[in-house]
Design an enzyme around this catalytic site. Sequence first.
Site, PDB file in Angstrom:
ATOM      1  N   GLY A 149      16.246 -13.163   7.289  1.00  0.00           N
ATOM      2  CA  GLY A 149      15.390 -13.599   8.399  1.00  0.00           C
ATOM      3  C   GLY A 149      14.182 -12.689   8.527  1.00  0.00           C
ATOM      4  N   GLY A 200       9.169 -11.926  13.276  1.00  0.00           N
ATOM      5  CA  GLY A 200       9.944 -11.321  14.351  1.00  0.00           C
ATOM      6  C   GLY A 200      10.568  -9.980  13.986  1.00  0.00           C
ATOM      7  N   ARG A 214      10.899  -9.001  10.192  1.00  0.00           N
ATOM      8  CA  ARG A 214       9.671  -8.488   9.590  1.00  0.00           C
ATOM      9  C   ARG A 214       9.461  -7.016   9.967  1.00  0.00           C
ATOM     10  NH1 ARG A 214       3.449 -10.516  10.526  1.00  0.00           N
ATOM     11  NH2 ARG A 214       2.562  -8.759   9.406  1.00  0.00           N
ATOM     12  N   ALA A 215       9.744  -6.686  11.234  1.00  0.00           N
ATOM     13  CA  ALA A 215       9.597  -5.289  11.686  1.00  0.00           C
ATOM     14  C   ALA A 215      10.596  -4.375  10.978  1.00  0.00           C
ATOM     15  CB  ALA A 215       9.792  -5.211  13.200  1.00  0.00           C
ATOM     16  N   ASP A 239      14.425 -15.188   3.501  1.00  0.00           N
ATOM     17  CA  ASP A 239      14.236 -16.096   4.645  1.00  0.00           C
ATOM     18  C   ASP A 239      14.301 -17.521   4.131  1.00  0.00           C
ATOM     19  OD1 ASP A 239      12.908 -15.377   7.685  1.00  0.00           O
ATOM     20  OD2 ASP A 239      12.906 -17.488   7.076  1.00  0.00           O
ATOM     21  N   CYS A 279      16.057 -17.884   0.901  1.00  0.00           N
ATOM     22  CA  CYS A 279      17.517 -17.836   1.014  1.00  0.00           C
ATOM     23  C   CYS A 279      17.963 -18.308   2.391  1.00  0.00           C
ATOM     24  CB  CYS A 279      17.993 -16.400   0.773  1.00  0.00           C
ATOM     25  SG  CYS A 279      19.757 -16.177   1.031  1.00  0.00           S
ATOM     26  N   TYR A 334      25.598 -19.056  21.720  1.00  0.00           N
ATOM     27  CA  TYR A 334      24.850 -17.888  21.227  1.00  0.00           C
ATOM     28  C   TYR A 334      25.598 -16.607  21.603  1.00  0.00           C
ATOM     29  CZ  TYR A 334      20.884 -14.679  20.547  1.00  0.00           C
ATOM     30  OH  TYR A 334      20.052 -13.644  20.144  1.00  0.00           O
ATOM     31  N   LYS A 356      27.247 -13.695  19.129  1.00  0.00           N
ATOM     32  CA  LYS A 356      26.874 -12.273  19.149  1.00  0.00           C
ATOM     33  C   LYS A 356      28.070 -11.374  19.502  1.00  0.00           C
ATOM     34  CE  LYS A 356      22.641 -12.981  17.878  1.00  0.00           C
ATOM     35  NZ  LYS A 356      22.191 -12.554  16.530  1.00  0.00           N
ATOM     36  N   THR A 405       9.493 -12.329  20.553  1.00  0.00           N
ATOM     37  CA  THR A 405       9.430 -13.091  19.289  1.00  0.00           C
ATOM     38  C   THR A 405       9.471 -14.581  19.622  1.00  0.00           C
ATOM     39  OG1 THR A 405      11.809 -13.375  18.954  1.00  0.00           O
ATOM     40  CG2 THR A 405      10.854 -11.307  18.142  1.00  0.00           C
TER      41      THR A 405
HETATM   42  N1  LIG Z   1      14.129 -12.216  20.316  1.00  0.00           N
HETATM   43  C1  LIG Z   1      15.113 -11.748  21.098  1.00  0.00           C
HETATM   44  O1  LIG Z   1      14.984 -11.678  22.333  1.00  0.00           O
HETATM   45  C2  LIG Z   1      16.375 -11.238  20.463  1.00  0.00           C
HETATM   46  C3  LIG Z   1      16.765 -11.545  19.168  1.00  0.00           C
HETATM   47  N2  LIG Z   1      17.942 -11.090  18.680  1.00  0.00           N
HETATM   48  C4  LIG Z   1      18.385 -11.419  17.329  1.00  0.00           C
HETATM   49  O2  LIG Z   1      17.485 -10.899  16.373  1.00  0.00           O
HETATM   50  C5  LIG Z   1      17.520 -11.677  15.189  1.00  0.00           C
HETATM   51  C6  LIG Z   1      16.101 -12.048  14.800  1.00  0.00           C
HETATM   52  O3  LIG Z   1      15.568 -12.857  15.844  1.00  0.00           O
HETATM   53  P1  LIG Z   1      14.011 -12.952  16.162  1.00  0.00           P
HETATM   54  O4  LIG Z   1      13.234 -12.118  15.238  1.00  0.00           O
HETATM   55  O5  LIG Z   1      13.870 -12.798  17.597  1.00  0.00           O
HETATM   56  O6  LIG Z   1      13.800 -14.497  15.839  1.00  0.00           O
HETATM   57  P2  LIG Z   1      12.624 -15.256  15.082  1.00  0.00           P
HETATM   58  O7  LIG Z   1      12.865 -16.685  15.388  1.00  0.00           O
HETATM   59  O8  LIG Z   1      11.319 -14.657  15.379  1.00  0.00           O
HETATM   60  O9  LIG Z   1      12.940 -14.966  13.539  1.00  0.00           O
HETATM   61  C7  LIG Z   1      14.122 -15.409  12.958  1.00  0.00           C
HETATM   62  C8  LIG Z   1      13.929 -15.499  11.450  1.00  0.00           C
HETATM   63  O10 LIG Z   1      15.175 -15.921  10.893  1.00  0.00           O
HETATM   64  C9  LIG Z   1      14.905 -16.945   9.939  1.00  0.00           C
HETATM   65  N3  LIG Z   1      16.071 -17.809   9.784  1.00  0.00           N
HETATM   66  C10 LIG Z   1      16.556 -18.718  10.671  1.00  0.00           C
HETATM   67  N4  LIG Z   1      17.595 -19.368  10.144  1.00  0.00           N
HETATM   68  C11 LIG Z   1      17.784 -18.848   8.899  1.00  0.00           C
HETATM   69  C12 LIG Z   1      18.714 -19.103   7.866  1.00  0.00           C
HETATM   70  N5  LIG Z   1      19.637 -20.069   7.981  1.00  0.00           N
HETATM   71  N6  LIG Z   1      18.638 -18.372   6.743  1.00  0.00           N
HETATM   72  C13 LIG Z   1      17.691 -17.423   6.609  1.00  0.00           C
HETATM   73  N7  LIG Z   1      16.760 -17.161   7.524  1.00  0.00           N
HETATM   74  C14 LIG Z   1      16.823 -17.858   8.664  1.00  0.00           C
HETATM   75  C15 LIG Z   1      13.700 -17.686  10.505  1.00  0.00           C
HETATM   76  O11 LIG Z   1      13.029 -18.455   9.516  1.00  0.00           O
HETATM   77  C16 LIG Z   1      12.888 -16.535  11.055  1.00  0.00           C
HETATM   78  O12 LIG Z   1      12.019 -16.000  10.067  1.00  0.00           O
HETATM   79  C17 LIG Z   1      18.419 -12.871  15.516  1.00  0.00           C
HETATM   80  O13 LIG Z   1      19.705 -12.626  14.997  1.00  0.00           O
HETATM   81  C18 LIG Z   1      18.437 -12.896  17.030  1.00  0.00           C
HETATM   82  O14 LIG Z   1      19.592 -13.497  17.535  1.00  0.00           O
HETATM   83  C19 LIG Z   1      18.758 -10.268  19.413  1.00  0.00           C
HETATM   84  C20 LIG Z   1      18.424  -9.936  20.682  1.00  0.00           C
HETATM   85  C21 LIG Z   1      17.206 -10.382  21.311  1.00  0.00           C
HETATM   86  C1  LIG Z   2      17.310 -17.266  26.248  1.00  0.00           C
HETATM   87  C2  LIG Z   2      17.928 -16.199  25.450  1.00  0.00           C
HETATM   88  C3  LIG Z   2      16.983 -15.417  24.714  1.00  0.00           C
HETATM   89  C4  LIG Z   2      17.264 -14.429  23.895  1.00  0.00           C
HETATM   90  C5  LIG Z   2      18.619 -14.040  23.481  1.00  0.00           C
HETATM   91  C6  LIG Z   2      18.635 -12.631  23.121  1.00  0.00           C
HETATM   92  O1  LIG Z   2      19.662 -12.277  22.253  1.00  0.00           O
HETATM   93  C7  LIG Z   2      18.544 -11.751  24.309  1.00  0.00           C
HETATM   94  C8  LIG Z   2      19.518 -11.457  25.166  1.00  0.00           C
HETATM   95  C9  LIG Z   2      19.189 -10.650  26.310  1.00  0.00           C
HETATM   96  C10 LIG Z   2      19.922 -10.414  27.369  1.00  0.00           C
HETATM   97  C11 LIG Z   2      21.341 -10.569  27.491  1.00  0.00           C
HETATM   98  C12 LIG Z   2      21.867 -10.535  28.687  1.00  0.00           C
HETATM   99  C13 LIG Z   2      23.243 -10.320  28.939  1.00  0.00           C
HETATM  100  C14 LIG Z   2      23.661 -10.400  30.245  1.00  0.00           C
HETATM  101  C15 LIG Z   2      24.882  -9.832  30.690  1.00  0.00           C
HETATM  102  O2  LIG Z   2      25.494  -9.007  30.094  1.00  0.00           O
HETATM  103  C16 LIG Z   2      25.336 -10.249  32.043  1.00  0.00           C
HETATM  104  O3  LIG Z   2      26.708 -10.319  32.073  1.00  0.00           O
HETATM  105  C17 LIG Z   2      24.839  -9.262  33.059  1.00  0.00           C
HETATM  106  C18 LIG Z   2      23.617  -9.769  33.624  1.00  0.00           C
HETATM  107  C19 LIG Z   2      22.586  -9.040  33.994  1.00  0.00           C
HETATM  108  C20 LIG Z   2      22.393  -7.610  33.783  1.00  0.00           C
HETATM  109  C21 LIG Z   2      20.947  -7.262  33.902  1.00  0.00           C
HETATM  110  C22 LIG Z   2      20.571  -6.942  35.320  1.00  0.00           C
HETATM  111  O4  LIG Z   2      20.283  -7.880  36.077  1.00  0.00           O
HETATM  112  O5  LIG Z   2      20.543  -5.758  35.655  1.00  0.00           O
END
Ligand SMILES: NC(=O)C1=CN([C@@H]2O[C@H](COP(=O)(O)OP(=O)(O)OC[C@H]3O[C@@H](n4cnc5c(N)ncnc54)[C@H](O)[C@@H]3O)[C@@H](O)[C@H]2O)C=CC1
Ligand SMILES: CC/C=C\C[C@H](O)/C=C/C=C\C=C\C=C\C(=O)[C@@H](O)C/C=C\CCC(=O)O
Length: 264
Positions: free
Chosen positions: A12, A16, A19-20, A36, A63, A151, A155, A188
């Site tokens: 991936g 996002g 890439r970083a 990707d 991939c 989701y 995770k 992202t």
């Molecule tokens: N953006 C957020 O708030 C958060 C993201 N994450 C996790 O970080 C990881 C990266 O997410 P982001 O960079 O935010 O998303 P993004 O959508 O910016 O990038 C995801 C990348 O994964 C690639 N991808 C998707 N399906 C694929 C597959 N089947 N095979 C290979 N590549 C595939 C996409 O083409 C894209 O380049 C994910 O696992 C996401 O769940 C975790 C916490 C927070």
């Molecule tokens: C729409 C989803 C977008 C991105 C998914 C990504 O993986 C980010 C997740 C970010 C946050 C996860 C939150 C988890 C929440 C909990 O653990 C709750 O049980 C507790 C809720 C709030 C705590 C934060 C607060 O209000 O102080």
Amino acid sequence: MALVGKTAVVTGAAMGIGRALAEILLENGAKVALLDINEAAAERPLQALEQHFGAEKTIFLKCDVESEEQIRAAFKKTVEIFGGIDILCNNAGVLNETSWEKTISINLMGVIRGTYVALEQMNQLSGGRGGVIINMASMAGIGPLLSCPSYTASKFGVVGFTRAMAAASEASGYGIRFNAVCPGFVQTDLITNIPVRLGQFSNLAAATHKLVDVMGTIAVSDVAAAALELLIDDTKNGEALLVLQSGATYMQFPTFNPTQNKPL
Ligand SMILES: NC(=O)C1=CN([C@@H]2O[C@H](COP(=O)(O)OP(=O)(O)OC[C@H]3O[C@@H](n4cnc5c(N)ncnc54)[C@H](O)[C@@H]3O)[C@@H](O)[C@H]2O)C=CC1
Ligand SMILES: CC/C=C\C[C@H](O)/C=C/C=C\C=C\C=C\C(=O)[C@@H](O)C/C=C\CCC(=O)O
């Protein structure tokens, strides 16, 4: 582990967080295979990385982490070009509560598939060089995010898998450390169009937006810096590193005494 001269694979990696991760690995002297499913999205970032770090340091391989065959082919190509694999970042992920089977297949099964195929190359018990595997989980792998149950399940699975693999590796002598990164909301594409991504839970979009407002968002570079810490610190194995605006924190999990089956 010092990263200079090491070979890393990032899934991936076209945009996002992935890439970083590729960028910070290159900055620290590693060679990086960017994997990707989206070849078009990888084109420009790859050009920029090649210009900055040298074309011989990077390779893009199309991939899909849903395919064991494609993962094995990409890892094989990486070994042919760079001579081995020392680091795997299982990062590819999606947020789609409607296609929830796909969410599980990419986010959780993709991590397991990638890990098991990587073991074929990295496991010291089968001739590999050992190394580090970083799995991209989420804060939603520590506590439930109400608007995204599937989701969240994916995770939680990634965190559990990482911790179990870390213990298995230590007990068996794979020479591989396993750690999970658990970011809060990151700027992202994944946090755009939230109501659509939530499917049947779109009624909870406002609560989710409110949580984003309260918690704020972090930059992809913050997540990459946390991953770097887990890569270079040889004492870290089986960790889940929560990354928020306030900084990074190692999660504490309950431990159980197996003979009494109650918390110590
Ligand atoms: N953006 C957020 O708030 C958060 C993201 N994450 C996790 O970080 C990881 C990266 O997410 P982001 O960079 O935010 O998303 P993004 O959508 O910016 O990038 C995801 C990348 O994964 C690639 N991808 C998707 N399906 C694929 C597959 N089947 N095979 C290979 N590549 C595939 C996409 O083409 C894209 O380049 C994910 O696992 C996401 O769940 C975790 C916490 C927070
Ligand atoms: C729409 C989803 C977008 C991105 C998914 C990504 O993986 C980010 C997740 C970010 C946050 C996860 C939150 C988890 C929440 C909990 O653990 C709750 O049980 C507790 C809720 C709030 C705590 C934060 C607060 O209000 O102080």
